[in-house]
Design an enzyme around this catalytic site. Structure first.
Site, short mmCIF file in Angstrom:
data_model
loop_
_atom_site.label_atom_id
_atom_site.label_comp_id
_atom_site.label_asym_id
_atom_site.label_seq_id
_atom_site.Cartn_x
_atom_site.Cartn_y
_atom_site.Cartn_z
N GLY A 79 0.81 -1.21 0.00
CA GLY A 79 0.00 0.00 0.00
C GLY A 79 0.84 1.25 0.00
O GLY A 79 1.75 1.40 -0.80
N GLU A 107 -4.59 3.69 2.34
CA GLU A 107 -4.88 5.03 2.88
C GLU A 107 -5.73 5.84 1.90
O GLU A 107 -5.18 6.54 1.06
CB GLU A 107 -3.55 5.73 3.19
CG GLU A 107 -2.69 4.93 4.16
CD GLU A 107 -1.37 5.61 4.48
OE1 GLU A 107 -1.23 6.83 4.29
OE2 GLU A 107 -0.46 4.92 4.94
N TYR A 179 -0.23 9.87 14.22
CA TYR A 179 0.70 10.95 13.91
C TYR A 179 0.14 11.69 12.69
O TYR A 179 -0.90 11.30 12.16
CB TYR A 179 2.12 10.43 13.66
CG TYR A 179 2.21 9.10 12.95
CD1 TYR A 179 1.98 8.98 11.59
CD2 TYR A 179 2.55 7.94 13.65
CE1 TYR A 179 2.08 7.77 10.93
CE2 TYR A 179 2.65 6.72 13.01
CZ TYR A 179 2.42 6.64 11.65
OH TYR A 179 2.52 5.42 11.01
N TRP A 327 7.01 4.66 12.94
CA TRP A 327 7.32 5.07 11.58
C TRP A 327 8.39 6.15 11.68
O TRP A 327 8.14 7.23 12.16
CB TRP A 327 6.08 5.63 10.84
CG TRP A 327 6.49 5.97 9.43
CD1 TRP A 327 7.07 7.13 8.99
CD2 TRP A 327 6.40 5.12 8.30
NE1 TRP A 327 7.35 7.06 7.65
CE2 TRP A 327 6.95 5.83 7.20
CE3 TRP A 327 5.93 3.82 8.09
CZ2 TRP A 327 7.03 5.28 5.92
CZ3 TRP A 327 6.00 3.27 6.83
CH2 TRP A 327 6.54 4.00 5.76
#
Length: 435
Positions: A79, A107, A179, A327
């Site tokens: 993705g 997303e 985030y 991340w």
């Protein structure tokens, strides 16, 4: 603490980090295999119902890390931000080249041009993946591959994209991307990943914090032990419209300058933030949100540091969530040369806070680690009386008489698997490849 297991510390590796200049260049060889419990390779794509990545050699090195840590699990993420169409589930699930599972990073379903029906179709995709992995595990008598997903933290995106109770039935872990709550796409300063809301937050902004997002997932049907809290090893910087106004919510005129290594306006890796902090910068601890920010002249950056990571980790444990997700591993100070806090200061803080200092186990280089394998096969079967793997290390081996097949050795058990039509077993890369 999650029932019956330790906390998870999942770290994403972005495969484009290898193209950063100088000290920013990061490859799988830079990864400490004993730092995280789970590593996710980001990102693979789909082409003609087959998984493709940028560099297959990276994949081989990435999964080779399991030879140094017998407890490490690796997943392949499919993705990314530009992923906007439903994956076909017709691909062969065993084309995963030694990964222990699949991480869906769509997303987002039902948003950004994705039609409303994709909310249900995403659940169908996850369910069918889970069931296919279960079937494959029974056929090969090996552990089931994991199915995880990186999911949104914004309430409206969650509502548009996820059937939380149904998804939670089939996902092993839910990586909540807590985030990017604020960034230079807005016209005022805001923290990247505030733990709590700021007193000045009104309307929808009151939902843009870690505490609200994680509890929204939990209160709407996701088991706490499956929910993994997102931690960013980066921050967002802004240009202040008026340098004399520098609090949270101060007006801005655009993204801050790109970092030397990440080279993206409005975005700085933690190892790029540290040098900025050393140059006469004013640093502020925003107590209401439990995160810091800093400013100098007209540049402002909101970020996370070891203190903030420790506070979030304590909050995570208090709320019985399943662990932390970072991340990304390549954005922490992996060389230890920028922040004077040792190597991987952010992730090391999490590892210690979650009590994982003894959760990894190194293996001498000469020893092969037992791990969940895979390759580009269309299926497999136990070869019964075959003794091919009796004295073989875990892994894949060519079948001398059949280039369209290979042996899969798991704990000295022998499985013969066949490549898809048109593919042959490539001994150079230990995977199926075009003839």
């Amino acid at each position: 603490m999650p029932t019956g297991s330790a906390y998870h510390l999942t770290c994403y590796f972005s495969n484009w980090a290898q193209y950063r200049p100088g000290l920013g260049r990061f490859t799988p060889d830079n990864i400490d295999p004993c730092l995280c419990t789970h590593l996710i390779y980001a990102f693979a794509r789909m082409s003609n119902n087959e998984i493709t990545t940028i560099e297959w050699n990276d994949v081989k090195s990435f999964n080779g890390l399991k030879n140094k840590n017998r407890k490490l699990k690796t997943l392949l993420a499919i993705g990314g931000w530009n992923f906007g169409t439903l994956l076909s589930v017709s691909f062969k699930f065993t084309t995963m080249y030694g990964f222990d599972g699949l991480d869906y990073d769509w997303e987002y379903p039902g948003s950004r041009g994705s039609p409303p029906q994709d909310k249900n179709l995403f659940t169908v995709l996850v369910k069918e993946t889970h069931e296919a992995f279960e079937q494959e595990a029974k056929q090969t008598n090996s552990p089931r591959l994991l199915v995880t997903a990186a999911v949104a933290a914004g309430v409206s995106t969650i509502q548009s994209g996820y059937d939380i109770p149904q998804l939670s039935r089939y996902l092993d872990f839910i990586h909540v991307m807590t985030y990017d709550f604020h960034g230079s796409w807005e016209v005022y300063t805001g923290e990247n990943s505030p733990l709590y809301k700021n007193p000045s937050d009104t309307g929808g902004n009151a939902y843009l914090n870690v505490d609200y997002a994680m509890n929204y997932w939990k209160n709407n049907g996701a088991p706490a032990e499956k929910l993994i809290v997102g931690f960013p090893a980066y921050g967002h910087n802004f240009i202040l419209r008026n340098p004399s106004q520098h609090d949270i919510g101060a007006p801005t005129s655009g993204p801050g300058p790109a970092g030397t290594y990440t080279r993206e306006a409005g975005f700085l890796a933690y190892y790029e933030i540290c040098p900025f902090l050393k140059n006469g910068v004013t640093q502020v601890w925003e107590a209401s949100e439990d995160v810091p920010y800093a400013y100098k002249g007209n540049e402002w950056v909101g970020y996370d540091n070891p203190k903030g990571f420790q506070i979030k980790a304590d909050w995570l444990k208090k709320n019985n969530f399943g662990g932390a997700m970072v991340w990304a591993i390549d954005l922490d100070d992996f060389t230890g040369t920028f922040c004077n806090q040792g190597k991987y200061p952010l992730i090391s803080t999490l590892k210690k806070a979650l009590g994982l200092d003894s959760a990894t186990q190194s293996i001498p280089p000469s020893t092969s680690a037992p791990s969940r394998g895979g390759s580009g096969s269309s299926g497999g079967s136990n070869s019964g009386g075959s003794r091919f793997c009796a004295d073989k290390a875990h892994g894949l081996y060519p079948v001398a008489s059949n280039s369209n097949a290979f042996w899969h050795c798991v704990n000295s058990k022998t499985y013969k698997q066949n490549d898809q039509a048109g593919l042959v077993f490539d001994t150079s890369y230990q995977r199926c490849n075009w003839a």
